[in-house]
Design a protein around this motif. Structure first.
Motif, PDB file in Angstrom:
ATOM      1  N   LEU A   1      34.403  49.898  40.101  1.00  0.00           N
ATOM      2  CA  LEU A   1      34.064  50.965  39.163  1.00  0.00           C
ATOM      3  C   LEU A   1      34.970  50.935  37.938  1.00  0.00           C
ATOM      4  N   ASN A   2      36.223  50.562  38.125  1.00  0.00           N
ATOM      5  CA  ASN A   2      37.156  50.475  36.997  1.00  0.00           C
ATOM      6  C   ASN A   2      36.780  49.329  36.067  1.00  0.00           C
ATOM      7  N   LEU A   3      36.289  48.220  36.625  1.00  0.00           N
ATOM      8  CA  LEU A   3      35.810  47.136  35.766  1.00  0.00           C
ATOM      9  C   LEU A   3      34.631  47.594  34.919  1.00  0.00           C
ATOM     10  N   LEU A   4      33.812  48.475  35.465  1.00  0.00           N
ATOM     11  CA  LEU A   4      32.651  48.977  34.734  1.00  0.00           C
ATOM     12  C   LEU A   4      33.040  50.060  33.735  1.00  0.00           C
ATOM     13  N   MET A   5      33.829  51.039  34.186  1.00  0.00           N
ATOM     14  CA  MET A   5      34.187  52.172  33.331  1.00  0.00           C
ATOM     15  C   MET A   5      35.382  51.880  32.455  1.00  0.00           C
TER      16      MET A   5
ATOM     17  N   TRP B   1      42.921  40.112  43.243  1.00  0.00           N
ATOM     18  CA  TRP B   1      43.163  38.833  42.560  1.00  0.00           C
ATOM     19  C   TRP B   1      41.956  38.448  41.711  1.00  0.00           C
ATOM     20  N   MET B   2      40.761  38.647  42.241  1.00  0.00           N
ATOM     21  CA  MET B   2      39.546  38.352  41.472  1.00  0.00           C
ATOM     22  C   MET B   2      39.442  39.245  40.244  1.00  0.00           C
ATOM     23  N   ALA B   3      39.729  40.541  40.406  1.00  0.00           N
ATOM     24  CA  ALA B   3      39.628  41.471  39.275  1.00  0.00           C
ATOM     25  C   ALA B   3      40.615  41.110  38.175  1.00  0.00           C
ATOM     26  N   VAL B   4      41.841  40.786  38.551  1.00  0.00           N
ATOM     27  CA  VAL B   4      42.857  40.421  37.561  1.00  0.00           C
ATOM     28  C   VAL B   4      42.424  39.182  36.788  1.00  0.00           C
ATOM     29  N   ASN B   5      41.860  38.207  37.478  1.00  0.00           N
ATOM     30  CA  ASN B   5      41.451  36.979  36.812  1.00  0.00           C
ATOM     31  C   ASN B   5      40.169  37.160  36.013  1.00  0.00           C
ATOM     32  N   ILE B   6      39.284  38.066  36.435  1.00  0.00           N
ATOM     33  CA  ILE B   6      38.095  38.366  35.623  1.00  0.00           C
ATOM     34  C   ILE B   6      38.512  38.935  34.283  1.00  0.00           C
ATOM     35  N   VAL B   7      39.489  39.827  34.289  1.00  0.00           N
ATOM     36  CA  VAL B   7      39.951  40.445  33.043  1.00  0.00           C
ATOM     37  C   VAL B   7      40.568  39.404  32.115  1.00  0.00           C
ATOM     38  N   ARG B   8      41.174  38.362  32.684  1.00  0.00           N
ATOM     39  CA  ARG B   8      41.847  37.341  31.870  1.00  0.00           C
ATOM     40  C   ARG B   8      40.873  36.346  31.255  1.00  0.00           C
ATOM     41  N   THR B   9      39.635  36.271  31.757  1.00  0.00           N
ATOM     42  CA  THR B   9      38.677  35.303  31.248  1.00  0.00           C
ATOM     43  C   THR B   9      37.992  35.819  29.986  1.00  0.00           C
ATOM     44  N   ARG B  10      37.126  34.973  29.424  1.00  0.00           N
ATOM     45  CA  ARG B  10      36.377  35.400  28.229  1.00  0.00           C
ATOM     46  C   ARG B  10      35.413  36.521  28.557  1.00  0.00           C
ATOM     47  N   TYR B  11      34.976  36.601  29.820  1.00  0.00           N
ATOM     48  CA  TYR B  11      34.104  37.699  30.223  1.00  0.00           C
ATOM     49  C   TYR B  11      34.868  39.021  30.172  1.00  0.00           C
TER      50      TYR B  11
END
Length: 363
Positions: free
Chosen positions: A75-79, A200-210
């Motif tokens: 939810l934090n990735l979305l909001m 770990w996945m969330a942290v790396n998603i934030v670091r990518t171009r996405y």
């Protein structure tokens, strides 16, 4: 004549790779491994030794905190990172729970397959309900996700041939490589291992171009579109990732609770998840865990206080009044954090950590 050598102070990054590193120093990396050692080894042993009588109850609280943290990460990735408000996260949590339950009881998938599959199914459902995000935003998107919450609730209750309706579904005991997860302590290890992986996945998603595209859409969607970011595709992707997290959390919850019914996946649970995001810290991965822990402990504290008052004759009437006021305390906590610390518990921890790092020059 002596030659003066200038030593710059601060961080002077010379590449994007240096800017995107998770840990600035080796100390931060070592502290992570020390923390994982305490979470998976030291802490469970301490609970068994110090609190042998209330051991299952304490593990239950920790397990519910871990499951909630996984859902709130999505939810934090979305909001927090994409700026898309959703009031239907509890419904996606329920889709994950029922997907895992149906795969386990009808298709006879094992635990380690049904839970990831539940996440994928929930991601597909989330993309369907995320389609309005291409045309709607702010209050209108919130209303659309609220409609999704009610639709999924209706389906879970009335599609009896699939979900068994109000009768619910009883799941088999979860097993991993022949090992039965029949105790709260064994589920604790699995849940927090999943939480570690998902963090770990969330942290790396934030670091990518996405992740950078998500943040650009959150800050100014028109400017992001002007820079060539396809808004609809990235918003839909954000809904899919958020729903995937909710599906994983729902699958773990279903196996942990063994028996599931549609009642828990209501609007209030969605509001509870939003409270966790706001109190923990919008746009902060670690804040999702802090918010989940805070709200879970607050719920248990209110229940504990109510039980104590019920056992005291003179305070029984007060306890009956306090019991239904959980929503009031959630709202009060949200308002207080918005007024006094809008960035949530993650910012409080950052200030404390900086004070220790800069001591004695922090005063």
């Amino acid at each position: 004549m002596r030659r003066l050598i200038f030593h710059p102070c601060g961080n002077y990054n010379e590449s994007y790779e240096q800017e995107l590193t998770i840990f600035e120093t080796d100390f931060g990396r070592a502290f992570l491994w020390i923390g994982l050692f305490f979470v998976f080894i030291v802490f469970p042993l301490l609970l068994k030794v110090i609190f042998p009588d209330s051991n299952p109850y304490l593990f239950y609280i920790l397990n519910m905190t871990g499951i909630a943290a996984i859902a709130v990460l999505g939810l934090n990735l979305l909001m927090g990172f994409t700026g898309q408000i959703s009031l239907g996260h509890a419904a996606f949590f329920g889709v994950g729970a029922y997907s895992a339950a149906i795969l386990a009881t009808r298709v006879h998938f094992p635990f380690w397959i049904s839970v990831p599959c539940a996440g994928v199914i929930t991601a597909l459902v989330g993309m369907i309900f995320g389609i309005p995000s291409g045309r709607l935003k702010h209050l209108y998107l919130t209303i659309a996700t609220l409609a999704g919450q009610f639709i999924i609730e209706y389906v879970l209750i009335h599609w009896e041939s699939l979900t068994q309706g109000t009768m619910g579904i009883i799941l088999p005991t979860a097993t991993i490589f022949g090992i039965k997860l029949s105790s709260d302590a064994s589920f604790y290890i699995v849940i927090y291992l999943c939480l570690t992986i998902m963090t770990w996945m969330a942290v790396n998603i934030v670091r990518t171009r996405y992740g950078r595209a998500f943040i650009a859409i959150r800050d100014n969607d028109r400017a992001a579109e002007g820079m060539g970011i396809p808004l609809f595709g990235y918003k839909l992707l954000s809904f899919a990732i958020s729903s995937f997290y909710a599906g994983i959390a729902g699958g773990l919850w279903a196996y942990y609770m063994i028996s599931i019914t549609p009642e828990p996946f209501n609007l209030f649970l969605s509001i509870e998840y939003i409270a966790m995001v706001i109190i923990g810290g919008l746009g902060n991965v670690a804040g999702s865990i802090y918010g989940a822990a805070f709200i879970t402990l607050l719920v248990e504290a209110l229940r504990w206080i109510t039980e104590i008052m019920m056992n005291i004759g003179t305070l029984e009437g007060v306890a009956i009044t306090i019991a239904p006021l959980r929503e009031f305390f959630f709202g009060l906590a949200i308002v207080l954090f918005i007024l006094f610390e809008p960035k949530g518990l993650a910012e409080v921890w950052r200030i404390v950590r900086s004070s220790f790092r800069l001591w004695p020059f922090s005063y």
